[in-house]
Design an enzyme around this catalytic site. Structure first.
Site, short mmCIF file in Angstrom:
data_model
loop_
_atom_site.label_atom_id
_atom_site.label_comp_id
_atom_site.label_asym_id
_atom_site.label_seq_id
_atom_site.Cartn_x
_atom_site.Cartn_y
_atom_site.Cartn_z
N CYS A 176 13.97 25.00 3.56
CA CYS A 176 13.11 25.75 2.64
C CYS A 176 12.25 24.78 1.83
O CYS A 176 12.35 23.57 1.97
CB CYS A 176 13.96 26.59 1.70
SG CYS A 176 15.13 27.68 2.53
N LYS B 248 0.84 -1.20 0.00
CA LYS B 248 0.00 0.00 0.00
C LYS B 248 0.88 1.25 0.00
O LYS B 248 2.07 1.18 0.34
CB LYS B 248 -0.91 -0.01 1.23
CG LYS B 248 -0.17 0.03 2.55
CD LYS B 248 -1.08 -0.31 3.73
CE LYS B 248 -0.30 -0.30 5.04
NZ LYS B 248 -1.09 -0.91 6.13
N ARG C 75 -10.59 0.04 15.12
CA ARG C 75 -10.88 0.76 13.87
C ARG C 75 -11.82 -0.11 13.05
O ARG C 75 -12.94 -0.33 13.50
CB ARG C 75 -9.60 1.21 13.15
CG ARG C 75 -8.55 0.16 12.89
CD ARG C 75 -7.34 0.69 12.09
NE ARG C 75 -6.61 -0.41 11.48
CZ ARG C 75 -5.44 -0.30 10.91
NH1 ARG C 75 -4.84 0.88 10.84
NH2 ARG C 75 -4.85 -1.35 10.37
N TYR D 25 15.39 31.44 6.11
CA TYR D 25 14.24 32.22 6.60
C TYR D 25 14.31 32.38 8.11
O TYR D 25 14.63 31.45 8.83
CB TYR D 25 12.94 31.52 6.24
CG TYR D 25 12.65 31.52 4.76
CD1 TYR D 25 12.40 32.71 4.08
CD2 TYR D 25 12.63 30.33 4.05
CE1 TYR D 25 12.12 32.70 2.72
CE2 TYR D 25 12.35 30.31 2.69
CZ TYR D 25 12.10 31.50 2.03
OH TYR D 25 11.83 31.48 0.69
N ARG E 29 0.57 -10.95 6.76
CA ARG E 29 0.58 -9.72 5.95
C ARG E 29 1.80 -8.91 6.35
O ARG E 29 1.80 -8.26 7.40
CB ARG E 29 -0.69 -8.90 6.23
CG ARG E 29 -2.01 -9.67 6.10
CD ARG E 29 -3.19 -8.76 6.38
NE ARG E 29 -3.13 -8.14 7.69
CZ ARG E 29 -3.66 -8.63 8.80
NH1 ARG E 29 -4.34 -9.76 8.77
NH2 ARG E 29 -3.54 -7.99 9.94
N ASP F 175 12.48 24.05 -1.34
CA ASP F 175 13.22 23.29 -2.36
C ASP F 175 14.66 22.99 -2.00
O ASP F 175 15.38 22.39 -2.80
CB ASP F 175 13.20 24.07 -3.67
CG ASP F 175 11.79 24.44 -4.08
OD1 ASP F 175 10.97 23.52 -4.22
OD2 ASP F 175 11.52 25.65 -4.22
N HIS G 261 -6.32 -7.51 13.04
CA HIS G 261 -5.06 -6.75 13.03
C HIS G 261 -4.69 -6.41 14.48
O HIS G 261 -5.54 -5.97 15.24
CB HIS G 261 -5.26 -5.46 12.22
CG HIS G 261 -4.01 -4.70 11.92
ND1 HIS G 261 -2.96 -5.25 11.21
CD2 HIS G 261 -3.63 -3.44 12.23
CE1 HIS G 261 -1.99 -4.34 11.09
NE2 HIS G 261 -2.36 -3.24 11.71
C1 PLP Z 1 -0.41 -1.93 6.75
C2 PLP Z 1 -0.99 -3.20 7.24
C3 PLP Z 1 -0.18 -4.33 7.44
C4 PLP Z 1 1.33 -4.31 7.31
O1 PLP Z 1 1.88 -3.86 8.53
P1 PLP Z 1 3.48 -3.84 8.76
O2 PLP Z 1 3.62 -3.42 10.17
O3 PLP Z 1 4.03 -2.84 7.80
O4 PLP Z 1 3.98 -5.21 8.48
C5 PLP Z 1 -0.81 -5.50 7.79
N1 PLP Z 1 -2.14 -5.56 7.97
C6 PLP Z 1 -2.95 -4.49 7.81
C7 PLP Z 1 -4.41 -4.63 8.03
C8 PLP Z 1 -2.41 -3.27 7.46
O5 PLP Z 1 -3.21 -2.21 7.31
#
Ligand code: PLP
Length: 358
Positions: A304, A34, A130, A258, A213, A306, A158
């Site tokens: 700055c 992602k 969430r 600046y 994941r 750039d 998660h």
């Molecule tokens: C982003 C994400 C991951 C990956 O997490 P890492 O800590 O980068 O390995 C896994 N599961 C879900 C649902 C996520 O949103």
């Protein structure tokens, strides 16, 4: 490309990380790509990951999934952020898996599906607070309402604290997930709970889940400093480099940038580096130090839009390489200076900095 600033991505490091992670875990590996693969380039990283043992890809947005499909990637792709049900047909058309967590969603999505069924994974909230359903009743209702226009292929949750070694919540979330799933395990082809931290923690353990994941670890970065010892095999792939554009000697008492917040105290060699907050090199990077030929050189004055200025130990020729992140400048050091995490550092450096693959 005319500007001398670029992000170099080390393909071999990503290949190494993916294959070393895969070697340590029995589960199937979903490479999480992602946000343009955490700034590393989604198509490139996805391709390398699939060549080195990943069998599935994870993204946040339907747009990100379609980008991969349009690049010719045909591996399964899971969209992990919620999507509105009116886009169910678009997802099905591109053979993209969506995350769902309510019976109402299926009811609404039906009107937007054509011939092709939509594949989904059910998202369960066991303590992250969430996205996701929280009760067995919600899960039963969802399974009840899904007809043959849907393929309910997976279920997942998660963890909020997988990167903290002694977290009670981590274990509590596991227990809640198992309880919610009780007796239903065989209905799902894929059951998954672990991100990078969880995957490495449970490496070698006999857990019933069959997919992990993994995001940050495939980029060679640690989910947290506590996890660093588990991850000594990783190689960071990301380096931000530029070159000195001007080098000049200023006598004592001259101000820089600046707000004139920095004043030279002696004769000083000052170099300008053409990267600024418009590249995501934010003003808070002021006071950090970048590398010039093995010398850590402090940023002086405000960053700055750039460019920014650094204090050099001596004169260097214009065109000398400067490393802002990676190699001699560990990304976690910059993250600490910015009071954030490495994830945010790689995500915030914008597409204005071209990615080069080496
Ligand atoms: C982003 C994400 C991951 C990956 O997490 P890492 O800590 O980068 O390995 C896994 N599961 C879900 C649902 C996520 O949103």
């Amino acid at each position: 490309m005319y500007r001398p600033s670029k992000i170099e991505i080390d393909r071999a490091a990503i290949a190494h990380n993916v294959s070393e992670i895969k070697r340590r875990i029995p589960q199937q590996l979903m490479a999480v790509v992602k946000a343009n693969a955490y700034g590393h380039g989604a198509v490139e990283v996805a391709t390398i990951a699939l060549e080195n043992g990943a069998t599935m890809l994870g993204v946040a947005l339907l747009e990100e999934a379609i980008e991969l499909r349009e690049a010719g990637i045909d591996a399964p792709i899971l969209v992990m952020e919620a999507q509105f049900p009116e886009y169910a047909g678009v997802a099905a058309k591109h053979d993209v898996i969506l995350s769902v967590f309510s019976a109402e969603w299926f009811e609404e999505a039906k009107a937007h599906l054509g011939e092709r069924p939509l594949t989904v994974h059910v998202k369960v909230d066991t303590g992250m607070g969430r996205l996701g359903l929280r009760t067995r009743e919600e899960l039963d209702a969802l399974l009840e309402v899904a007809d043959d226009r849907f393929v309910i292929e997976g279920i997942y949750t998660h963890f909020a604290t997988a990167d903290e070694p002694d977290s009670a919540l981590y274990h509590e979330q596991q227990v809640r997930f198992d309880r919610l799933m009780d007796g239903l395990g065989s209905r799902f082809k894929y059951i998954h709970t672990s991100n990078s931290a969880g995957a490495i923690r449970m490496a070698g353990e006999d857990v019933p889940y069959n997919l992990v994941r993994v995001g940050i670890a495939i980029y060679g970065l640690y989910p947290s400093s506590e996890m660093a010892s588990f991850y000594s095999f990783l190689r960071p792939a990301f380096t931000l480099k530029s070159k000195l554009m001007q080098v000049k000697r200023l006598e004592a008492g001259q101000t820089i940038s600046y707000g004139a917040t920095y004043t030279t105290t002696e004769d000083e060699w000052i170099g300008t580096v053409p990267v600024g907050y418009a590249d995501g090199w934010i003003r808070k990077a002021g006071g950090f130090a970048v590398d010039v030929n093995g010398n850590r050189c402090p940023i002086v004055g405000r960053v700055c839009m750039d460019r920014f200025m650094i204090k050099l130990p001596r004169a260097f020729p214009v065109g000398t390489d400067v490393t802002l992140v990676g190699g001699p400048v560990p990304i976690d050091e910059l993250a600490a200076h910015l009071e954030t995490i490495n994830y945010e550092v790689v995500c915030q450096l914008t597409g204005r900095l071209p990615r080069h693959y080496v």
